[in-house]
Design a protein around this motif. Structure first.
Motif, PDB file in Angstrom:
ATOM      1  N   VAL A 161      10.714  22.240   2.449  1.00 13.99           N
ATOM      2  CA  VAL A 161      11.736  23.289   2.483  1.00 13.99           C
ATOM      3  C   VAL A 161      12.485  23.288   1.163  1.00 13.99           C
ATOM      4  O   VAL A 161      12.471  22.307   0.421  1.00 13.99           O
ATOM      5  CB  VAL A 161      12.725  23.092   3.659  1.00 13.99           C
ATOM      6  CG1 VAL A 161      12.009  23.168   4.997  1.00 13.99           C
ATOM      7  CG2 VAL A 161      13.486  21.785   3.526  1.00 13.99           C
ATOM      8  N   ASN A 162      13.154  24.412   0.886  1.00 10.32           N
ATOM      9  CA  ASN A 162      13.978  24.478  -0.329  1.00 10.32           C
ATOM     10  C   ASN A 162      15.431  24.153   0.004  1.00 10.32           C
ATOM     11  O   ASN A 162      15.750  23.757   1.131  1.00 10.32           O
ATOM     12  CB  ASN A 162      13.836  25.838  -1.019  1.00 10.32           C
ATOM     13  CG  ASN A 162      14.398  26.996  -0.201  1.00 10.32           C
ATOM     14  OD1 ASN A 162      15.026  26.816   0.848  1.00 10.32           O
ATOM     15  ND2 ASN A 162      14.166  28.209  -0.675  1.00 10.32           N
ATOM     16  N   ASP A 163      16.312  24.336  -0.976  1.00  9.55           N
ATOM     17  CA  ASP A 163      17.724  23.997  -0.809  1.00  9.55           C
ATOM     18  C   ASP A 163      18.424  24.862   0.235  1.00  9.55           C
ATOM     19  O   ASP A 163      19.506  24.521   0.701  1.00  9.55           O
ATOM     20  CB  ASP A 163      18.460  24.088  -2.145  1.00  9.55           C
ATOM     21  CG  ASP A 163      18.316  25.455  -2.803  1.00  9.55           C
ATOM     22  OD1 ASP A 163      17.178  25.927  -2.969  1.00  9.55           O
ATOM     23  OD2 ASP A 163      19.354  26.045  -3.163  1.00  9.55           O
ATOM     24  N   GLU A 164      17.815  25.975   0.627  1.00 10.13           N
ATOM     25  CA  GLU A 164      18.378  26.826   1.686  1.00 10.13           C
ATOM     26  C   GLU A 164      17.716  26.553   3.035  1.00 10.13           C
ATOM     27  O   GLU A 164      17.870  27.317   3.970  1.00 10.13           O
ATOM     28  CB  GLU A 164      18.221  28.296   1.292  1.00 10.13           C
ATOM     29  CG  GLU A 164      18.998  28.653   0.037  1.00 10.13           C
ATOM     30  CD  GLU A 164      18.733  30.078  -0.436  1.00 10.13           C
ATOM     31  OE1 GLU A 164      17.824  30.752   0.109  1.00 10.13           O
ATOM     32  OE2 GLU A 164      19.449  30.513  -1.349  1.00 10.13           O
ATOM     33  N   ASP A 165      16.946  25.465   3.112  1.00  8.53           N
ATOM     34  CA  ASP A 165      16.214  25.049   4.309  1.00  8.53           C
ATOM     35  C   ASP A 165      15.155  26.067   4.727  1.00  8.53           C
ATOM     36  O   ASP A 165      14.773  26.140   5.892  1.00  8.53           O
ATOM     37  CB  ASP A 165      17.164  24.752   5.470  1.00  8.53           C
ATOM     38  CG  ASP A 165      16.565  23.776   6.468  1.00  8.53           C
ATOM     39  OD1 ASP A 165      15.794  22.890   6.049  1.00  8.53           O
ATOM     40  OD2 ASP A 165      16.834  23.925   7.675  1.00  8.53           O
ATOM     41  N   LYS A 166      14.669  26.839   3.766  1.00 13.83           N
ATOM     42  CA  LYS A 166      13.597  27.797   4.016  1.00 13.83           C
ATOM     43  C   LYS A 166      12.257  27.094   3.829  1.00 13.83           C
ATOM     44  O   LYS A 166      12.034  26.424   2.818  1.00 13.83           O
ATOM     45  CB  LYS A 166      13.693  28.979   3.045  1.00 13.83           C
ATOM     46  CG  LYS A 166      12.626  30.022   3.273  1.00 13.83           C
ATOM     47  CD  LYS A 166      12.790  31.199   2.334  1.00 13.83           C
ATOM     48  CE  LYS A 166      11.728  32.246   2.641  1.00 13.83           C
ATOM     49  NZ  LYS A 166      11.871  33.412   1.770  1.00 13.83           N
ATOM     50  N   ALA A 167      11.364  27.249   4.805  1.00 15.07           N
ATOM     51  CA  ALA A 167      10.042  26.623   4.719  1.00 15.07           C
ATOM     52  C   ALA A 167       9.247  27.256   3.574  1.00 15.07           C
ATOM     53  O   ALA A 167       9.066  28.474   3.519  1.00 15.07           O
ATOM     54  CB  ALA A 167       9.299  26.788   6.036  1.00 15.07           C
ATOM     55  N   ILE A 168       8.786  26.418   2.661  1.00 16.73           N
ATOM     56  CA  ILE A 168       8.026  26.859   1.492  1.00 16.73           C
ATOM     57  C   ILE A 168       6.536  26.578   1.684  1.00 16.73           C
ATOM     58  O   ILE A 168       5.694  27.394   1.334  1.00 16.73           O
ATOM     59  CB  ILE A 168       8.538  26.149   0.213  1.00 16.73           C
ATOM     60  CG1 ILE A 168      10.020  26.458  -0.018  1.00 16.73           C
ATOM     61  CG2 ILE A 168       7.695  26.506  -0.997  1.00 16.73           C
ATOM     62  CD1 ILE A 168      10.345  27.921  -0.211  1.00 16.73           C
ATOM     63  N   ALA A 169       6.208  25.403   2.227  1.00 13.19           N
ATOM     64  CA  ALA A 169       4.814  25.019   2.414  1.00 13.19           C
ATOM     65  C   ALA A 169       4.708  24.058   3.594  1.00 13.19           C
ATOM     66  O   ALA A 169       5.663  23.355   3.926  1.00 13.19           O
ATOM     67  CB  ALA A 169       4.265  24.370   1.156  1.00 13.19           C
ATOM     68  N   ALA A 170       3.533  24.051   4.194  1.00 19.73           N
ATOM     69  CA  ALA A 170       3.244  23.130   5.297  1.00 19.73           C
ATOM     70  C   ALA A 170       1.824  22.623   5.115  1.00 19.73           C
ATOM     71  O   ALA A 170       0.990  23.289   4.495  1.00 19.73           O
ATOM     72  CB  ALA A 170       3.375  23.845   6.642  1.00 19.73           C
ATOM     73  N   GLY A 171       1.587  21.442   5.623  1.00 18.38           N
ATOM     74  CA  GLY A 171       0.249  20.881   5.482  1.00 18.38           C
ATOM     75  C   GLY A 171      -0.096  19.973   6.635  1.00 18.38           C
ATOM     76  O   GLY A 171       0.783  19.486   7.358  1.00 18.38           O
ATOM     77  N   ILE A 172      -1.395  19.763   6.792  1.00 17.29           N
ATOM     78  CA  ILE A 172      -1.916  18.787   7.726  1.00 17.29           C
ATOM     79  C   ILE A 172      -2.908  17.949   6.934  1.00 17.29           C
ATOM     80  O   ILE A 172      -3.700  18.489   6.157  1.00 17.29           O
ATOM     81  CB  ILE A 172      -2.586  19.445   8.943  1.00 17.29           C
ATOM     82  CG1 ILE A 172      -1.532  20.152   9.783  1.00 17.29           C
ATOM     83  CG2 ILE A 172      -3.364  18.413   9.760  1.00 17.29           C
ATOM     84  CD1 ILE A 172      -2.029  20.703  11.081  1.00 17.29           C
ATOM     85  N   ALA A 173      -2.816  16.643   7.098  1.00 17.58           N
ATOM     86  CA  ALA A 173      -3.704  15.753   6.346  1.00 17.58           C
ATOM     87  C   ALA A 173      -4.180  14.613   7.223  1.00 17.58           C
ATOM     88  O   ALA A 173      -3.495  14.196   8.157  1.00 17.58           O
ATOM     89  CB  ALA A 173      -2.978  15.201   5.121  1.00 17.58           C
ATOM     90  N   SER A 174      -5.363  14.117   6.860  1.00 14.20           N
ATOM     91  CA  SER A 174      -5.929  12.928   7.504  1.00 14.20           C
ATOM     92  C   SER A 174      -5.969  11.825   6.480  1.00 14.20           C
ATOM     93  O   SER A 174      -6.330  12.057   5.318  1.00 14.20           O
ATOM     94  CB  SER A 174      -7.338  13.205   7.999  1.00 14.20           C
ATOM     95  OG  SER A 174      -7.322  14.207   8.988  1.00 14.20           O
ATOM     96  N   TYR A 175      -5.599  10.632   6.903  1.00 19.24           N
ATOM     97  CA  TYR A 175      -5.584   9.461   6.041  1.00 19.24           C
ATOM     98  C   TYR A 175      -6.405   8.358   6.709  1.00 19.24           C
ATOM     99  O   TYR A 175      -6.322   8.184   7.917  1.00 19.24           O
ATOM    100  CB  TYR A 175      -4.154   8.959   5.802  1.00 19.24           C
ATOM    101  CG  TYR A 175      -3.272  10.000   5.153  1.00 19.24           C
ATOM    102  CD1 TYR A 175      -3.146  10.063   3.769  1.00 19.24           C
ATOM    103  CD2 TYR A 175      -2.584  10.926   5.914  1.00 19.24           C
ATOM    104  CE1 TYR A 175      -2.354  11.024   3.168  1.00 19.24           C
ATOM    105  CE2 TYR A 175      -1.790  11.904   5.324  1.00 19.24           C
ATOM    106  CZ  TYR A 175      -1.686  11.952   3.956  1.00 19.24           C
ATOM    107  OH  TYR A 175      -0.904  12.918   3.361  1.00 19.24           O
ATOM    108  N   ALA A 176      -7.174   7.654   5.916  1.00 21.00           N
ATOM    109  CA  ALA A 176      -7.944   6.512   6.424  1.00 21.00           C
ATOM    110  C   ALA A 176      -7.296   5.247   5.903  1.00 21.00           C
ATOM    111  O   ALA A 176      -6.684   5.228   4.841  1.00 21.00           O
ATOM    112  CB  ALA A 176      -9.396   6.598   5.943  1.00 21.00           C
ATOM    113  N   TYR A 177      -7.453   4.150   6.667  1.00 18.70           N
ATOM    114  CA  TYR A 177      -6.923   2.862   6.209  1.00 18.70           C
ATOM    115  C   TYR A 177      -7.781   1.727   6.674  1.00 18.70           C
ATOM    116  O   TYR A 177      -8.479   1.596   7.483  1.00 18.70           O
ATOM    117  CB  TYR A 177      -5.475   2.616   6.618  1.00 18.70           C
ATOM    118  CG  TYR A 177      -5.042   3.133   7.970  1.00 18.70           C
ATOM    119  CD1 TYR A 177      -5.340   2.433   9.133  1.00 18.70           C
ATOM    120  CD2 TYR A 177      -4.321   4.313   8.069  1.00 18.70           C
ATOM    121  CE1 TYR A 177      -4.912   2.917  10.364  1.00 18.70           C
ATOM    122  CE2 TYR A 177      -3.899   4.790   9.294  1.00 18.70           C
ATOM    123  CZ  TYR A 177      -4.190   4.084  10.436  1.00 18.70           C
ATOM    124  OH  TYR A 177      -3.773   4.554  11.655  1.00 18.70           O
TER     125      TYR A 177
END
Length: 177
Positions: A161-177
């Protein structure tokens, strides 16, 4: 790289890996606040983070990513919009560090050795980013949540989000460990 410099580099990297654990002692109850701060410290020491101005910080007991808008981060000069790669990098980074946070949260003194190994091996396997609005703002904050935390990997949802709490980007990710 000379032998001396290679040795000092390995020694420095070895010391940095120790810092990821917050100097916790195996078999002892861990202080999660110390661990979270040490994770942030390790990420923040990255040359790329220093160059771009990205930081990870602990807010209300959870890690979040933060970056201020700077001229060198603009991707669209005509409209003065944050470069999409900066947004994607911040989302990927917050997803990974929050995954590490949750691995430590579920850890016990008996499983701490394995948790430290998992954290040190964590890597992005796949990531999708949706750009929701132009990257305008004085600063940007990224947060992540766990969708699934398994034995060998996890799936995270991240938002920026930006300084006005507006959503700018979203993502989904997978991580292995």
């Amino acid at each position: 790289m000379g032998v001396y410099h290679a040795f000092k580099f390995r020694q420095c990297m070895s010391d940095e890996k120790k810092n990821w654990t917050g100097n916790i002692h195996l078999g002892a109850k861990t202080d999660l606040t110390v661990v979270l701060n040490q994770l942030c410290k390790a990420f923040n020491s990255s040359p790329f983070f220093k160059h771009s101005g990205m930081i990870m910080r602990v807010v209300d007991g959870h890690i979040e990513g933060y970056i201020e808008m700077q001229p060198n981060l603009i991707g669209n000069l005509a409209f003065q919009i944050l470069h999409g790669g900066v947004a994607a990098t911040l989302l990927d980074s917050i997803g990974g560090i929050v995954a590490m946070e949750h691995l430590y949260r579920r850890s016990t003194p008996e499983t701490l050795t394995e948790t430290i190994k998992q954290v040190s091996r964590l890597a992005t396997v796949d990531m999708r980013v949706d750009y929701l609005a132009p990257g305008r703002g004085k600063y940007f904050i990224a947060r992540a949540e766990v969708l699934r935390l398994g034995r060998k990997g996890c799936t995270m949802r991240m938002t920026m989000v930006n300084d006005e709490d507006k959503a700018i980007a979203a993502g989904i990710a997978s991580y292995a460990y």
